[in-house]
Each structure stands twice: as structure tokens, then as C-alpha cells.
Design an enzyme around this catalytic site. Structure first.
Site: not given
Length: 146
Positions: A49, A52
Site C-alpha cells: 500500500c 501505508c
């Protein structure tokens, strides 16, 4: 089991560690019962991600800043599917803010560091600030009455 915070540590949690350190939702029939002795922040993420990956250094930095006041954890939602299911994690990143007393707050998406700091200061640490204010008020009242 006592946790020791080191300035640079963000602890990666498995489901079993979550049950031991944060909340045992399997046996807690009365609702949410936090097991920690200070507030915590849990970053739900995956390794692929992009947002992230941008959040990770912010959490590392904040774990240094707040190491004596707040625990910082990470949960890989692809490895810890039970936790992802329990918290209904369908998009990432999501960050769970858990005060020592009261209900946690789960917020979605990447936020600027300043917003995260504000949440930590106002939502997680307000109880400690309120206790300090009450002690200060009590001392002032005592001095005034003497």
C-alpha cells in the site's frame, strides 16, 4: 506482561499479541476492555500500500516523540486477517486510537502528521491533562483557603 518502549520502536502485532496486550475480544463479553497502561495507536497496513508506506515514517517519528506516553503498534492486515475482519478493515491505511479509558476511534486514510499529533494530544492524552489540571486546581484551592 510489561511492555518497554524504546524511542524508535513501533511494535508489529500478531493476533495473539493483540489479544494479550490490547483487548481480548474473544473472551471479553462486556464490550471493549483495553489492557494497556497507557494509550496506544495501531496502524492497520499492508506492505504493498502506497499511502501505508508514506504513513510508516510518520508513525516511527511519533513513536519516538511519544515513547513514554503512547504505545505504537502495526498490524499487517494480510497476515492478521482475523483482526482485519474484527475491525472491518476494508481499505487501508486505517489507524485505531485507543485511550486508556473509553471507546477507541478508528480513522480511515492517510492524514498529515499534524492531524495525527492533534488526535494523540486531544483524544488520547486529554485524560492525563485533565488529571494534571484537577491536581493544579486542588492545590490552588488549598492555597486560597489557607
Amino acid at each position: 506482561m510489561a511492555l518497554t518502549a524504546f524511542a524508535e520502536d513501533v511494535v508489529y502485532l500478531t493476533t495473539e499479541q493483540f489479544l494479550q496486550r490490547v483487548c481480548d475480544y474473544r473472551t471479553s463479553k462486556g464490550g471493549w476492555v483495553y489492557k494497556g497502561d497507557k494509550p496506544c495507536v495501531i496502524d492497520f497496513y499492508t506492505t504493498w500500500c502506497g499511502p501505508c508506506k508514506r504513513l510508516a515514517p510518520i508513525m516511527e517519528e511519533l513513536s519516538q516523540t511519544y515513547c513514554d506516553q503512547v504505545y505504537f503498534y502495526k498490524v499487517d492486515t494480510e497476515r492478521e486477517r482475523e483482526l482485519a475482519y474484527i475491525f472491518n478493515i476494508q481499505s487501508i491505511p486505517q489507524v485505531l486510537y485507543i485511550p486508556v479509558e473509553g471507546k477507541p476511534a478508528l480513522l480511515k486514510g492517510l492524514m498529515p502528521k499534524e492531524n495525527i499529533v492533534q488526535i494523540i494530544d486531544e483524544f488520547l492524552l486529554k485524560q492525563d491533562a485533565a488529571k494534571t489540571d484537577a491536581k493544579t486546581d486542588a492545590k490552588t484551592d488549598t492555597k486560597t483557603n489557607n
